[in-house]
Design a protein around this motif. Structure first.
Motif, PDB file in Angstrom:
ATOM      1  N   SER A  16       0.861  -1.172   0.000  1.00 47.02           N
ATOM      2  CA  SER A  16       0.000   0.000   0.000  1.00 47.02           C
ATOM      3  C   SER A  16       0.901   1.227   0.000  1.00 47.02           C
ATOM      4  CB  SER A  16      -0.900   0.009   1.239  1.00 47.02           C
ATOM      5  OG  SER A  16      -0.126   0.090   2.413  1.00 47.02           O
ATOM      6  N   THR A  17       0.310   2.380  -0.185  1.00 44.27           N
ATOM      7  CA  THR A  17       1.076   3.621  -0.103  1.00 44.27           C
ATOM      8  C   THR A  17       0.503   4.467   1.015  1.00 44.27           C
ATOM      9  OG1 THR A  17      -0.322   4.682  -1.768  1.00 44.27           O
ATOM     10  CG2 THR A  17       1.707   3.662  -2.553  1.00 44.27           C
ATOM     11  N   SER A  18       1.363   5.261   1.625  1.00 45.74           N
ATOM     12  CA  SER A  18       0.926   6.177   2.676  1.00 45.74           C
ATOM     13  C   SER A  18       1.579   7.527   2.438  1.00 45.74           C
ATOM     14  CB  SER A  18       1.279   5.631   4.060  1.00 45.74           C
ATOM     15  OG  SER A  18       2.674   5.540   4.205  1.00 45.74           O
ATOM     16  N   GLU A  19       0.819   8.561   2.696  1.00 42.78           N
ATOM     17  CA  GLU A  19       1.321   9.920   2.505  1.00 42.78           C
ATOM     18  C   GLU A  19       1.803  10.487   3.828  1.00 42.78           C
ATOM     19  OE1 GLU A  19      -1.197  12.464   0.245  1.00 42.78           O
ATOM     20  OE2 GLU A  19      -1.673  10.892  -1.183  1.00 42.78           O
ATOM     21  N   GLN A  20       2.915  11.195   3.738  1.00 49.55           N
ATOM     22  CA  GLN A  20       3.509  11.863   4.892  1.00 49.55           C
ATOM     23  C   GLN A  20       3.869  13.267   4.448  1.00 49.55           C
ATOM     24  OE1 GLN A  20       6.764   9.212   5.259  1.00 49.55           O
ATOM     25  NE2 GLN A  20       5.615   7.656   6.349  1.00 49.55           N
ATOM     26  N   GLY A  21       2.979  14.197   4.692  1.00 47.86           N
ATOM     27  CA  GLY A  21       3.198  15.555   4.194  1.00 47.86           C
ATOM     28  C   GLY A  21       3.134  15.556   2.687  1.00 47.86           C
ATOM     29  N   SER A  22       4.170  16.081   2.054  1.00 46.58           N
ATOM     30  CA  SER A  22       4.187  16.126   0.588  1.00 46.58           C
ATOM     31  C   SER A  22       4.879  14.906  -0.022  1.00 46.58           C
ATOM     32  CB  SER A  22       4.874  17.410   0.122  1.00 46.58           C
ATOM     33  OG  SER A  22       6.200  17.455   0.600  1.00 46.58           O
ATOM     34  N   PHE A  23       5.144  13.896   0.786  1.00 44.18           N
ATOM     35  CA  PHE A  23       5.808  12.689   0.308  1.00 44.18           C
ATOM     36  C   PHE A  23       4.879  11.492   0.398  1.00 44.18           C
ATOM     37  CE2 PHE A  23       9.254  15.453   1.519  1.00 44.18           C
ATOM     38  CZ  PHE A  23      10.143  15.302   0.481  1.00 44.18           C
ATOM     39  N   CYS A  24       5.159  10.488  -0.417  1.00 43.96           N
ATOM     40  CA  CYS A  24       4.395   9.254  -0.445  1.00 43.96           C
ATOM     41  C   CYS A  24       5.395   8.104  -0.412  1.00 43.96           C
ATOM     42  CB  CYS A  24       3.552   9.210  -1.726  1.00 43.96           C
ATOM     43  SG  CYS A  24       2.433   7.819  -1.824  1.00 43.96           S
ATOM     44  N   ALA A  25       5.096   7.080   0.373  1.00 44.36           N
ATOM     45  CA  ALA A  25       5.995   5.924   0.465  1.00 44.36           C
ATOM     46  C   ALA A  25       5.186   4.647   0.342  1.00 44.36           C
ATOM     47  CB  ALA A  25       6.749   5.933   1.788  1.00 44.36           C
ATOM     48  N   ALA A  26       5.784   3.641  -0.268  1.00 49.64           N
ATOM     49  CA  ALA A  26       5.166   2.326  -0.382  1.00 49.64           C
ATOM     50  C   ALA A  26       5.565   1.499   0.829  1.00 49.64           C
ATOM     51  CB  ALA A  26       5.622   1.643  -1.663  1.00 49.64           C
ATOM     52  N   ARG A  27       4.631   0.670   1.294  1.00 47.52           N
ATOM     53  CA  ARG A  27       4.890  -0.214   2.426  1.00 47.52           C
ATOM     54  C   ARG A  27       4.330  -1.588   2.110  1.00 47.52           C
ATOM     55  NH1 ARG A  27       5.060   2.961   7.704  1.00 47.52           N
ATOM     56  NH2 ARG A  27       5.259   5.083   6.986  1.00 47.52           N
ATOM     57  N   CYS A  28       4.880  -2.585   2.782  1.00 44.89           N
ATOM     58  CA  CYS A  28       4.438  -3.960   2.562  1.00 44.89           C
ATOM     59  C   CYS A  28       4.162  -4.625   3.906  1.00 44.89           C
ATOM     60  CB  CYS A  28       5.519  -4.740   1.808  1.00 44.89           C
ATOM     61  SG  CYS A  28       5.037  -6.441   1.417  1.00 44.89           S
ATOM     62  N   THR A  29       3.293  -5.628   3.890  1.00 44.37           N
ATOM     63  CA  THR A  29       2.984  -6.357   5.112  1.00 44.37           C
ATOM     64  C   THR A  29       4.181  -7.148   5.646  1.00 44.37           C
ATOM     65  OG1 THR A  29       2.107  -8.181   3.784  1.00 44.37           O
ATOM     66  CG2 THR A  29       0.518  -6.564   4.613  1.00 44.37           C
ATOM     67  N   CYS A  30       5.205  -7.363   4.816  1.00 43.51           N
ATOM     68  CA  CYS A  30       6.397  -8.085   5.263  1.00 43.51           C
ATOM     69  C   CYS A  30       7.360  -7.190   6.047  1.00 43.51           C
ATOM     70  CB  CYS A  30       7.125  -8.705   4.068  1.00 43.51           C
ATOM     71  SG  CYS A  30       8.053  -7.522   3.049  1.00 43.51           S
ATOM     72  N   GLY A  31       7.082  -5.879   6.079  1.00 42.54           N
ATOM     73  CA  GLY A  31       7.959  -4.955   6.795  1.00 42.54           C
ATOM     74  C   GLY A  31       8.782  -4.069   5.884  1.00 42.54           C
ATOM     75  N   TRP A  32       8.811  -4.373   4.608  1.00 40.92           N
ATOM     76  CA  TRP A  32       9.557  -3.566   3.644  1.00 40.92           C
ATOM     77  C   TRP A  32       8.926  -2.189   3.533  1.00 40.92           C
ATOM     78  CZ3 TRP A  32       7.695  -1.397  -0.887  1.00 40.92           C
ATOM     79  CH2 TRP A  32       8.646  -0.855  -1.742  1.00 40.92           C
ATOM     80  N   ARG A  33       9.766  -1.179   3.333  1.00 47.01           N
ATOM     81  CA  ARG A  33       9.291   0.182   3.099  1.00 47.01           C
ATOM     82  C   ARG A  33      10.149   0.810   2.020  1.00 47.01           C
ATOM     83  NH1 ARG A  33       9.814   5.517   6.439  1.00 47.01           N
ATOM     84  NH2 ARG A  33       8.241   6.723   5.338  1.00 47.01           N
ATOM     85  N   GLY A  34       9.494   1.386   1.034  1.00 51.45           N
ATOM     86  CA  GLY A  34      10.203   2.048  -0.051  1.00 51.45           C
ATOM     87  C   GLY A  34      10.609   3.456   0.341  1.00 51.45           C
ATOM     88  N   PRO A  35      11.409   4.094  -0.483  1.00 53.70           N
ATOM     89  CA  PRO A  35      11.844   5.461  -0.193  1.00 53.70           C
ATOM     90  C   PRO A  35      10.687   6.446  -0.343  1.00 53.70           C
ATOM     91  CG  PRO A  35      12.577   4.796  -2.372  1.00 53.70           C
ATOM     92  CD  PRO A  35      11.965   3.583  -1.737  1.00 53.70           C
ATOM     93  N   ALA A  36      10.777   7.562   0.356  1.00 59.19           N
ATOM     94  CA  ALA A  36       9.773   8.620   0.244  1.00 59.19           C
ATOM     95  C   ALA A  36       9.904   9.268  -1.135  1.00 59.19           C
ATOM     96  CB  ALA A  36       9.966   9.649   1.341  1.00 59.19           C
ATOM     97  N   ARG A  37       8.782   9.429  -1.780  1.00 60.47           N
ATOM     98  CA  ARG A  37       8.747  10.006  -3.128  1.00 60.47           C
ATOM     99  C   ARG A  37       7.782  11.175  -3.151  1.00 60.47           C
ATOM    100  NH1 ARG A  37      12.513   7.339  -6.434  1.00 60.47           N
ATOM    101  NH2 ARG A  37      12.331   5.100  -6.147  1.00 60.47           N
TER     102      ARG A  37
END
Length: 57
Positions: A16-37
């Motif tokens: 899924s993706t989650s927004e943090q201010g003006s950034f968006c990051a991908a996350r996974c149920t396995c614990g992986w997290r992509g870079p803020a974009r």
């Protein structure tokens, strides 16, 4: 006797993706997290790439 059912961890990679201010990051149920974009489309591409890589392993 315990009332709790045994729960096995899921091996599926659900992203899924989650927004943090003006950034968006991908996350996974396995614990992986992509870079803020700044672009949501790039975060979605990161998630798709993670799912593909996890499926190939």
């Amino acid at each position: 006797m315990s009332d709790r059912a045994s729960v096995e961890p899921s091996t599926a990679h659900l992203t899924s993706t989650s927004e943090q201010g003006s950034f968006c990051a991908a996350r996974c149920t396995c614990g992986w997290r992509g870079p803020a974009r700044r672009a949501r489309s790039l975060a979605r591409d990161d998630a798709t790439g993670h799912e593909a890589a996890a499926g190939a392993a």
